[in-house]
Write a protein that holds these residues in place. Structure first.
Motif, PDB file in Angstrom:
ATOM      1  N   LYS A  92      50.646 -11.087 -40.802  1.00  0.00           N
ATOM      2  CA  LYS A  92      51.591 -10.438 -41.715  1.00  0.00           C
ATOM      3  C   LYS A  92      52.902 -10.264 -40.961  1.00  0.00           C
ATOM      4  CE  LYS A  92      50.068  -7.123 -44.411  1.00  0.00           C
ATOM      5  NZ  LYS A  92      49.447  -5.857 -44.877  1.00  0.00           N
ATOM      6  N   VAL A  93      53.915 -10.988 -41.394  1.00  0.00           N
ATOM      7  CA  VAL A  93      55.213 -10.948 -40.715  1.00  0.00           C
ATOM      8  C   VAL A  93      56.016  -9.750 -41.220  1.00  0.00           C
ATOM      9  CG1 VAL A  93      57.372 -12.186 -40.312  1.00  0.00           C
ATOM     10  CG2 VAL A  93      55.205 -13.451 -40.450  1.00  0.00           C
ATOM     11  N   PRO A  94      56.554  -8.937 -40.308  1.00  0.00           N
ATOM     12  CA  PRO A  94      57.338  -7.761 -40.720  1.00  0.00           C
ATOM     13  C   PRO A  94      58.588  -8.144 -41.507  1.00  0.00           C
ATOM     14  CG  PRO A  94      56.750  -7.642 -38.390  1.00  0.00           C
ATOM     15  CD  PRO A  94      56.428  -9.020 -38.840  1.00  0.00           C
ATOM     16  N   LYS A  95      59.030  -7.226 -42.349  1.00  0.00           N
ATOM     17  CA  LYS A  95      60.283  -7.392 -43.085  1.00  0.00           C
ATOM     18  C   LYS A  95      61.250  -6.280 -42.701  1.00  0.00           C
ATOM     19  CE  LYS A  95      58.838  -7.206 -47.334  1.00  0.00           C
ATOM     20  NZ  LYS A  95      58.865  -7.255 -48.823  1.00  0.00           N
ATOM     21  N   ILE A  96      62.546  -6.575 -42.820  1.00  0.00           N
ATOM     22  CA  ILE A  96      63.568  -5.543 -42.673  1.00  0.00           C
ATOM     23  C   ILE A  96      64.427  -5.548 -43.928  1.00  0.00           C
ATOM     24  CG2 ILE A  96      63.601  -5.749 -40.150  1.00  0.00           C
ATOM     25  CD1 ILE A  96      66.247  -7.253 -40.394  1.00  0.00           C
ATOM     26  N   ARG A  97      65.137  -4.460 -44.152  1.00  0.00           N
ATOM     27  CA  ARG A  97      66.036  -4.414 -45.298  1.00  0.00           C
ATOM     28  C   ARG A  97      67.307  -3.670 -44.914  1.00  0.00           C
ATOM     29  NH1 ARG A  97      66.004   0.431 -48.346  1.00  0.00           N
ATOM     30  NH2 ARG A  97      64.464   1.975 -47.634  1.00  0.00           N
ATOM     31  N   SER A  98      68.343  -3.936 -45.675  1.00  0.00           N
ATOM     32  CA  SER A  98      69.630  -3.290 -45.445  1.00  0.00           C
ATOM     33  C   SER A  98      69.880  -2.237 -46.518  1.00  0.00           C
ATOM     34  CB  SER A  98      70.750  -4.340 -45.469  1.00  0.00           C
ATOM     35  OG  SER A  98      72.012  -3.730 -45.492  1.00  0.00           O
ATOM     36  N   ARG A  99      70.397  -1.100 -46.096  1.00  0.00           N
ATOM     37  CA  ARG A  99      70.716  -0.033 -47.042  1.00  0.00           C
ATOM     38  C   ARG A  99      72.198   0.012 -47.392  1.00  0.00           C
ATOM     39  NH1 ARG A  99      67.602   4.309 -43.237  1.00  0.00           N
ATOM     40  NH2 ARG A  99      65.554   4.352 -44.253  1.00  0.00           N
ATOM     41  N   PRO A 146      53.732 -10.957 -47.528  1.00  0.00           N
ATOM     42  CA  PRO A 146      52.309 -11.132 -47.885  1.00  0.00           C
ATOM     43  C   PRO A 146      51.558 -11.858 -46.768  1.00  0.00           C
ATOM     44  CG  PRO A 146      53.747 -11.723 -49.717  1.00  0.00           C
ATOM     45  CD  PRO A 146      54.644 -11.509 -48.542  1.00  0.00           C
ATOM     46  N   GLU A 147      50.327 -11.453 -46.556  1.00  0.00           N
ATOM     47  CA  GLU A 147      49.533 -12.064 -45.487  1.00  0.00           C
ATOM     48  C   GLU A 147      49.329 -13.547 -45.762  1.00  0.00           C
ATOM     49  OE1 GLU A 147      46.064 -10.062 -43.330  1.00  0.00           O
ATOM     50  OE2 GLU A 147      45.046 -11.424 -44.732  1.00  0.00           O
ATOM     51  N   ARG A 148      49.447 -14.344 -44.721  1.00  0.00           N
ATOM     52  CA  ARG A 148      49.203 -15.775 -44.823  1.00  0.00           C
ATOM     53  C   ARG A 148      48.548 -16.268 -43.533  1.00  0.00           C
ATOM     54  NH1 ARG A 148      53.118 -18.197 -46.963  1.00  0.00           N
ATOM     55  NH2 ARG A 148      54.328 -16.393 -47.597  1.00  0.00           N
ATOM     56  N   GLU A 149      47.999 -17.437 -43.599  1.00  0.00           N
ATOM     57  CA  GLU A 149      47.317 -17.983 -42.434  1.00  0.00           C
ATOM     58  C   GLU A 149      48.201 -18.973 -41.697  1.00  0.00           C
ATOM     59  OE1 GLU A 149      43.689 -19.684 -43.872  1.00  0.00           O
ATOM     60  OE2 GLU A 149      42.607 -17.779 -43.779  1.00  0.00           O
ATOM     61  N   ILE A 150      48.116 -18.932 -40.366  1.00  0.00           N
ATOM     62  CA  ILE A 150      48.740 -19.979 -39.560  1.00  0.00           C
ATOM     63  C   ILE A 150      47.630 -20.686 -38.810  1.00  0.00           C
ATOM     64  CG2 ILE A 150      50.953 -18.793 -39.311  1.00  0.00           C
ATOM     65  CD1 ILE A 150      50.110 -18.037 -36.475  1.00  0.00           C
ATOM     66  N   GLN A 151      47.828 -21.980 -38.587  1.00  0.00           N
ATOM     67  CA  GLN A 151      46.819 -22.758 -37.892  1.00  0.00           C
ATOM     68  C   GLN A 151      46.987 -22.599 -36.389  1.00  0.00           C
ATOM     69  OE1 GLN A 151      44.617 -23.291 -40.480  1.00  0.00           O
ATOM     70  NE2 GLN A 151      44.148 -25.037 -39.199  1.00  0.00           N
ATOM     71  N   THR A 152      45.901 -22.376 -35.677  1.00  0.00           N
ATOM     72  CA  THR A 152      45.917 -22.288 -34.220  1.00  0.00           C
ATOM     73  C   THR A 152      44.807 -23.174 -33.679  1.00  0.00           C
ATOM     74  OG1 THR A 152      44.293 -20.515 -33.961  1.00  0.00           O
ATOM     75  CG2 THR A 152      46.550 -19.853 -34.467  1.00  0.00           C
ATOM     76  N   ILE A 183      37.399 -14.011 -30.750  1.00  0.00           N
ATOM     77  CA  ILE A 183      38.641 -14.605 -30.237  1.00  0.00           C
ATOM     78  C   ILE A 183      39.730 -14.611 -31.309  1.00  0.00           C
ATOM     79  CG2 ILE A 183      39.665 -16.729 -29.331  1.00  0.00           C
ATOM     80  CD1 ILE A 183      36.936 -17.340 -28.062  1.00  0.00           C
ATOM     81  N   ARG A 184      39.303 -14.933 -32.555  1.00  0.00           N
ATOM     82  CA  ARG A 184      40.288 -14.976 -33.642  1.00  0.00           C
ATOM     83  C   ARG A 184      40.881 -13.594 -33.904  1.00  0.00           C
ATOM     84  NH1 ARG A 184      37.390 -17.453 -37.486  1.00  0.00           N
ATOM     85  NH2 ARG A 184      38.056 -19.511 -36.816  1.00  0.00           N
ATOM     86  N   ASN A 185      40.067 -12.564 -33.871  1.00  0.00           N
ATOM     87  CA  ASN A 185      40.568 -11.200 -34.054  1.00  0.00           C
ATOM     88  C   ASN A 185      41.513 -10.806 -32.931  1.00  0.00           C
ATOM     89  OD1 ASN A 185      39.190 -10.756 -36.441  1.00  0.00           O
ATOM     90  ND2 ASN A 185      37.366  -9.947 -35.415  1.00  0.00           N
ATOM     91  N   HIS A 186      41.171 -11.233 -31.709  1.00  0.00           N
ATOM     92  CA  HIS A 186      42.048 -10.939 -30.573  1.00  0.00           C
ATOM     93  C   HIS A 186      43.385 -11.669 -30.734  1.00  0.00           C
ATOM     94  CE1 HIS A 186      43.176  -9.606 -26.634  1.00  0.00           C
ATOM     95  NE2 HIS A 186      43.229 -10.837 -26.142  1.00  0.00           N
ATOM     96  N   ALA A 187      43.311 -12.931 -31.190  1.00  0.00           N
ATOM     97  CA  ALA A 187      44.542 -13.696 -31.413  1.00  0.00           C
ATOM     98  C   ALA A 187      45.404 -13.037 -32.485  1.00  0.00           C
ATOM     99  CB  ALA A 187      44.195 -15.126 -31.828  1.00  0.00           C
ATOM    100  N   ARG A 188      44.739 -12.546 -33.526  1.00  0.00           N
ATOM    101  CA  ARG A 188      45.468 -11.872 -34.601  1.00  0.00           C
ATOM    102  C   ARG A 188      46.204 -10.650 -34.067  1.00  0.00           C
ATOM    103  NH1 ARG A 188      42.727  -9.765 -40.280  1.00  0.00           N
ATOM    104  NH2 ARG A 188      44.666  -9.105 -41.298  1.00  0.00           N
TER     105      ARG A 188
END
Length: 416
Positions: free
Chosen positions: A79-86, A65-71, A23-28
């Motif tokens: 791992k939350v995506p990042k964007i950048r400006s050029r 960087p990967e971090r844990e959230i409580q569920t 279940i945790r892998n599916h949630a991820r």
């Protein structure tokens, strides 16, 4: 809480280890897919923002960087995506699903105000919190949430009268936050002032309701700050040009220099231009505030006016009217420029509230709205770092003069 709200909730209190992992892998995976969709929508907003060579100006840039959230089934790594400006104009991705200051804490103090401002009622708060922060929220009743709201309202009232005289506030940022929420019978604006002290620490100084364009509303905010101990005028104030803030500042702190926000100004100027012209015009605007010296910025400024004033007079007038205030940052340390050219320090703290497209069902009282936004702001503030280059604030406080971001020598100081 009504038992019907739990009809479709599967009890996972004591699942087997294998089932828990499954279940945790599916949630991820679900969270990952949701975040990818969310960042894709954000990038779509910048689709027409291009570099001179045709490439997208805003693009993906890996992950945080990967971090844990409580569920409700325990910690799930994300791992939350990042964007950048050029193109030099900073952009960042603030997930509404996993806001920065929510995912870093298991505290209900962060989760409840944020969920409340997302439109979740007190009655449904327990279910939402269990999904977000896990077992810590179990058994939380609507009455408990109501008591917490009252507690935070009391905290807000104490905070808004706190003493500011112990610090010297060097820079202040001001903005009006429209959340999309309705307080009683009208859509109210929250007037926010943030400051940085002599140690480089950033703090919210005021969170009050009012009318964004009203000089009277902002004058009341500034007078309250003065009465709380901010008696010495800040060296610089940063804000949007469309507010009544500036007229109020001239009355309360007439010696404070003014810096218009380049993000707001760019947006306002481009609104006067046809879409096909916006990309090139934006690039030329960036050439102004990216210039190394004020002289070069003035040249780029003059060029922009010359190019657009004949066919796009309103756009040229919109830019020209705030010329002096747009270039004020050149008289301060270069290491501070990134922070003092825009109101991004305030915008980023409330991005998940400001950018809502759906209004909450029903209405919030004025007191509830202010105390909830206060609590969200305090959670964000607790994660802030010191101002970059805070060591240079001492020279600013002493009145040392800067030209093009560089401290003048004694001879130049006298000549200036």
């Amino acid at each position: 809480m009504d038992n019907s709200s739990n009809e479709n909730v599967i009890n996972l209190e004591q699942p087997s280890d294998m089932l828990t992992d499954l279940i945790r892998n599916h949630a991820r995976q679900l969270i990952k897919e949701a975040l990818e969709l969310e960042v894709a929508e954000v990038l779509q907003e910048f689709q027409e923002r291009r570099l001179a060579d045709g490439r997208q100006a805003v693009c993906r840039s890996g992950y945080q960087p990967e971090r844990e959230i409580q569920t409700g089934i325990g910690p799930v790594p994300v791992k939350v995506p990042k964007i950048r400006s050029r193109d030099g104009q900073p952009e960042s991705f603030n997930s509404a699903l996993v806001p920065p200051f929510i995912k870093r804490t298991r505290s209900l103090e962060a989760a409840i105000p944020w969920l409340y401002l997302q439109g979740i009622s007190s009655g449904n708060m327990c279910t939402a919190l269990e999904a977000l922060v896990g077992p810590e929220a179990k058994g939380l009743s609507a009455n408990t949430v109501s008591r917490l709201k009252q507690q935070w309202s009391d905290e807000y009232n104490v905070w808004r009268q706190s003493d500011l005289s112990k610090d010297e506030w060097v820079y202040i940022w001001a903005d009006g936050i429209y959340s999309g929420l309705r307080a009683e019978d009208e859509k109210l604006c929250v007037l926010v002032v943030m400051g940085v002290n002599q140690r480089g620490e950033k703090h919210f100084l005021a969170i009050e309701d009012g009318v964004r364009e009203s000089t009277q509303s902002w004058q009341e905010v500034l007078l309250k700050l003065k009465n709380r101990g901010l008696k010495k005028a800040p060296k610089l104030a940063i804000g949007d040009g469309a507010m009544g803030f500036w007229a109020a500042l001239d009355k309360i702190y007439p010696s404070t220099k003014q810096q218009r926000c380049w993000v707001h100004k760019t947006r306002n100027v481009l609104n006067y231009l046809p879409k096909k012209s916006q990309s090139k015009a934006k690039e030329m605007l960036h050439d102004i505030w990216n210039a190394d010296t004020k002289k070069d910025a003035e040249k780029a400024f003059d060029l922009w006016i010359k190019v657009y004033q004949d066919k796009q007079l309103k756009a040229a007038q919109c830019l020209e009217k705030d010329r002096e205030e747009l270039l004020a940052f050149y008289d301060f340390p270069a290491v501070h420029w990134q922070s003092i050219r825009t109101t991004n320090p305030i915008e980023s703290a409330f991005s998940t509230i400001r950018h809502r497209t759906k209004r909450a069902k029903g209405c919030l009282s004025r007191v509830t709205m202010l105390s909830m936004i206060f609590k969200v702001g305090m959670c964000a503030e607790s994660q802030w770092r010191k101002l970059r280059g805070f060591e240079s604030l001492a020279q600013v406080i002493r009145g040392i003069q800067f030209k093009d971001g560089v401290e003048l020598n004694k001879k130049e100081q006298k000549a200036a």
